[in-house]
Design a protein around this motif. Structure first.
Motif, mmCIF file in Angstrom:
data_model
loop_
_atom_site.group_PDB
_atom_site.id
_atom_site.type_symbol
_atom_site.label_atom_id
_atom_site.label_comp_id
_atom_site.label_asym_id
_atom_site.label_seq_id
_atom_site.Cartn_x
_atom_site.Cartn_y
_atom_site.Cartn_z
ATOM 1 N N THR A 1 0.744 -1.122 -0.010
ATOM 2 C CA THR A 1 0.000 0.050 -0.059
ATOM 3 C C THR A 1 0.767 1.319 -0.065
ATOM 4 O O THR A 1 0.186 2.161 -0.692
ATOM 5 N N ARG B 1 1.989 1.949 -3.502
ATOM 6 C CA ARG B 1 0.799 2.510 -4.288
ATOM 7 C C ARG B 1 0.387 4.095 -4.009
ATOM 8 O O ARG B 1 0.386 4.871 -4.702
ATOM 9 N N ILE C 1 -8.380 3.115 -0.561
ATOM 10 C CA ILE C 1 -8.417 3.158 1.143
ATOM 11 C C ILE C 1 -9.125 4.215 1.745
ATOM 12 O O ILE C 1 -9.695 5.111 1.254
ATOM 13 N N TYR D 1 -0.718 7.110 5.946
ATOM 14 C CA TYR D 1 0.496 6.892 4.980
ATOM 15 C C TYR D 1 1.093 8.239 4.723
ATOM 16 O O TYR D 1 2.274 8.340 4.312
#
Length: 236
Positions: free
Chosen positions: A167, A170, A193, A201
């Motif tokens: 993730t 990405r 998400i 993130y």
């Protein structure tokens, strides 16, 4: 932990070679937080790094491979030809395994992919210190293997709890491709998400020195934050 200094008991002297000023400052800060290491300078080009090396004792380079005036591999070859013996940890976003193999042939001791956390770099540095501290004659193959394992078999890089490497990749790609930056809501929609997860993130990338944030004004209520990939990283 023992052996976290050079063989003379002095701190291991590190030169940060990184073209992006934000990343360079972050790497210098990271080095200073690891016991037994000291950053003796930073350079944004290969030419600057050579000038520092010619007048300053350096044990280890944190070397970005994509410098504005020379590729890191070419720079390392020129150092070896000139007699400089400093070890090298490559710090880059380049994922070409042919580059990794050539770096090994030039004596690179580690290869750290951006973006990374302080914990990742600390792990690489402390393992390097353990390897560097090994001295004397090995009693047998097991001792040789242990010395090499400290350098060549680092633990998997630990992300903060709840974050995953796929993730993060990405999120990194989406942010780098967004020239105007992204809000957490826009990133969440792009990557698939939740907004809260996207914010985690993004804040991780800010902490790692790979992203910056600024408020987005012109709307009712509390301004939303816009995150942007740090300058100089878009070509990596």
């Amino acid at each position: 932990m023992t052996g976290i200094t050079g063989t003379t008991g002095e701190p291991i002297r590190v030169l940060v070679v990184e073209d992006d000023p934000v990343a360079a400052d972050a790497h210098v800060m990271y080095v200073g937080r690891v016991p037994g290491f000291v950053a003796v300078g930073k350079a944004h080009t290969g030419a600057q790094a050579r000038r520092i090396l010619d007048r300053t004792a350096v044990d280890l380079l944190l070397l970005d491979l994509h410098l504005p005036d020379v590729h890191g591999l070419q720079f390392a070859r020129s150092l070896r030809a000139a007699g400089h013996q400093a070890d090298v940890i490559a710090v880059t976003s380049a994922r070409d395994l042919a580059v990794v193999r050539e770096g090994v042939s030039l004596g690179f001791v580690q290869y750290v992919l951006k973006p990374f956390t302080f914990a990742t770099l600390r792990d690489r540095l402390t393992r390097y210190a353990e390897f560097r501290a090994a001295a004397g004659e090995a009693s047998g193959q097991d001792e040789v293997d242990r010395a090499l394992a400290a350098l060549r078999a680092p633990s998997p890089a630990a992300l903060p709890k709840g974050l995953s490497a796929p993730t993060l990749e990405r999120v990194t790609v989406a942010l780098r491709e967004a020239e105007e930056g992204l809000t957490a809501a826009a990133l969440a929609e792009s990557v698939g998400i939740s907004r809260i997860t996207a914010r985690r993130y993004l804040e991780h990338l800010v902490e790692a020195g790979r992203a910056g944030r600024s408020p987005l004004y012109g709307q009712v209520g509390r301004p939303e934050l816009v995150y942007r990939w740090v300058r100089g990283e878009g070509r990596r």
